[in-house]
Design a protein around this motif. Structure first.
Motif, PDB file in Angstrom:
ATOM      1  N   PRO A 290       1.033  -1.115  -0.068  1.00 55.67           N
ATOM      2  CA  PRO A 290      -0.086  -0.371  -0.321  1.00 55.67           C
ATOM      3  C   PRO A 290       1.163   1.074  -0.142  1.00 55.67           C
ATOM      4  O   PRO A 290       0.344   2.163  -0.899  1.00 55.67           O
ATOM      5  N   LYS A 291       2.196   1.746   0.363  1.00 57.04           N
ATOM      6  CA  LYS A 291       2.232   2.449   0.601  1.00 57.04           C
ATOM      7  C   LYS A 291       2.992   3.044  -0.582  1.00 57.04           C
ATOM      8  O   LYS A 291       3.979   3.927  -1.299  1.00 57.04           O
ATOM      9  N   MET A 292       3.167   1.665  -1.249  1.00 56.45           N
ATOM     10  CA  MET A 292       3.531   2.283  -3.140  1.00 56.45           C
ATOM     11  C   MET A 292       2.897   2.443  -3.763  1.00 56.45           C
ATOM     12  O   MET A 292       2.938   3.136  -5.285  1.00 56.45           O
ATOM     13  N   ASP A 293       1.501   1.721  -3.123  1.00 51.88           N
ATOM     14  CA  ASP A 293       0.267   2.457  -4.341  1.00 51.88           C
ATOM     15  C   ASP A 293       0.570   3.379  -5.406  1.00 51.88           C
ATOM     16  O   ASP A 293       0.033   3.695  -6.452  1.00 51.88           O
ATOM     17  N   ARG A 294       1.116   4.800  -5.198  1.00 50.98           N
ATOM     18  CA  ARG A 294       0.658   6.634  -5.589  1.00 50.98           C
ATOM     19  C   ARG A 294       1.965   5.932  -6.618  1.00 50.98           C
ATOM     20  O   ARG A 294       1.982   6.606  -8.033  1.00 50.98           O
ATOM     21  N   VAL A 295       2.716   5.375  -6.208  1.00 50.45           N
ATOM     22  CA  VAL A 295       4.372   5.502  -7.310  1.00 50.45           C
ATOM     23  C   VAL A 295       3.276   4.040  -8.503  1.00 50.45           C
ATOM     24  O   VAL A 295       4.085   4.666  -9.411  1.00 50.45           O
ATOM     25  N   VAL A 296       3.044   2.928  -8.065  1.00 52.01           N
ATOM     26  CA  VAL A 296       2.920   1.809  -8.916  1.00 52.01           C
ATOM     27  C   VAL A 296       1.973   2.661 -10.335  1.00 52.01           C
ATOM     28  O   VAL A 296       1.987   2.795 -10.877  1.00 52.01           O
ATOM     29  N   GLU A 297       0.857   4.043  -9.186  1.00 50.85           N
ATOM     30  CA  GLU A 297      -0.305   4.435 -10.223  1.00 50.85           C
ATOM     31  C   GLU A 297       0.829   5.162 -11.282  1.00 50.85           C
ATOM     32  O   GLU A 297      -0.006   5.074 -12.233  1.00 50.85           O
ATOM     33  N   ARG A 298       1.460   6.456 -10.563  1.00 50.52           N
ATOM     34  CA  ARG A 298       2.594   6.864 -11.306  1.00 50.52           C
ATOM     35  C   ARG A 298       3.388   6.621 -12.423  1.00 50.52           C
ATOM     36  O   ARG A 298       3.009   6.749 -13.462  1.00 50.52           O
ATOM     37  N   ILE A 299       3.996   5.159 -11.671  1.00 47.30           N
ATOM     38  CA  ILE A 299       4.196   5.038 -13.499  1.00 47.30           C
ATOM     39  C   ILE A 299       3.962   3.858 -14.321  1.00 47.30           C
ATOM     40  O   ILE A 299       3.865   4.025 -15.916  1.00 47.30           O
ATOM     41  N   GLY A 300       2.473   3.842 -14.272  1.00 52.28           N
ATOM     42  CA  GLY A 300       1.530   2.653 -14.827  1.00 52.28           C
ATOM     43  C   GLY A 300       0.742   3.800 -15.713  1.00 52.28           C
ATOM     44  O   GLY A 300       1.330   4.120 -17.013  1.00 52.28           O
ATOM     45  N   HIS A 301       0.712   5.330 -15.610  1.00 51.98           N
ATOM     46  CA  HIS A 301       0.644   6.233 -16.617  1.00 51.98           C
ATOM     47  C   HIS A 301       1.784   6.819 -17.454  1.00 51.98           C
ATOM     48  O   HIS A 301       1.067   7.159 -18.194  1.00 51.98           O
ATOM     49  N   SER A 302       2.799   6.811 -16.451  1.00 55.16           N
ATOM     50  CA  SER A 302       4.227   6.777 -16.946  1.00 55.16           C
ATOM     51  C   SER A 302       4.235   5.800 -18.386  1.00 55.16           C
ATOM     52  O   SER A 302       4.478   6.446 -19.774  1.00 55.16           O
ATOM     53  N   VAL A 303       4.103   4.866 -18.452  1.00 51.64           N
ATOM     54  CA  VAL A 303       3.691   3.544 -19.334  1.00 51.64           C
ATOM     55  C   VAL A 303       3.085   3.798 -20.661  1.00 51.64           C
ATOM     56  O   VAL A 303       3.183   3.658 -21.547  1.00 51.64           O
TER      57      VAL A 303
END
Length: 134
Positions: free
Chosen positions: A111-124
């Motif tokens: 859960p601590k990485m959820d925002r980073v995962v979301e941001r990187i998903g958008h970057s991809v």
């Protein structure tokens, strides 16, 4: 850390030395990123990418969490290089690194990485828009 390095290599396992080397490469990548951010000299962005990508590759099997983080940072460097150079190779490298990062955190949610995962998903998604079939 530094205390481990000061202890010498006697009694260290291959994985321990590999871990130490990969973490030192990560620090070198952090330094290269800081210099790039200050100077905007593209050669430092390449050094940032090279150091973090090598760190990630080295620990893919032995330290998958460290590896995933390092791939994320390598993806950041490649993404910036893609935007500056407009070279397809950097776009592909960014997407590859980001996908390795995303695959790790999909398999190992944090859960601590959820925002980073979301941001990187958008970057991809964004970067993929630049990759037209050749």
């Amino acid at each position: 850390g530094i205390n481990n390095a000061r202890g010498g290599i006697e009694g260290r396992t291959r994985n321990n030395l590999l871990s130490l080397e990969s973490h030192l490469l990560s620090y070198a990548g952090d330094a290269a990123q800081a210099i790039f951010n200050k100077t905007q000299d593209i050669s430092w962005a390449k050094k940032w990418y090279d150091a973090t990508k090598l760190s990630a590759d080295m620990t893919k099997e032995s330290e998958p969490l460290h590896s995933a983080h390092a791939y994320g940072f390598a993806g950041n460097a490649a993404s910036i290089l893609s935007k500056i150079t407009r070279r397809r190779e950097w776009t592909e490298s960014a997407i590859e690194c980001y996908n390795i990062f995303l695959n790790y955190f999909k398999a190992n949610p944090n859960p601590k990485m959820d925002r980073v995962v979301e941001r990187i998903g958008h970057s991809v998604e964004f970067l993929s828009g630049f990759l037209l079939p050749q």
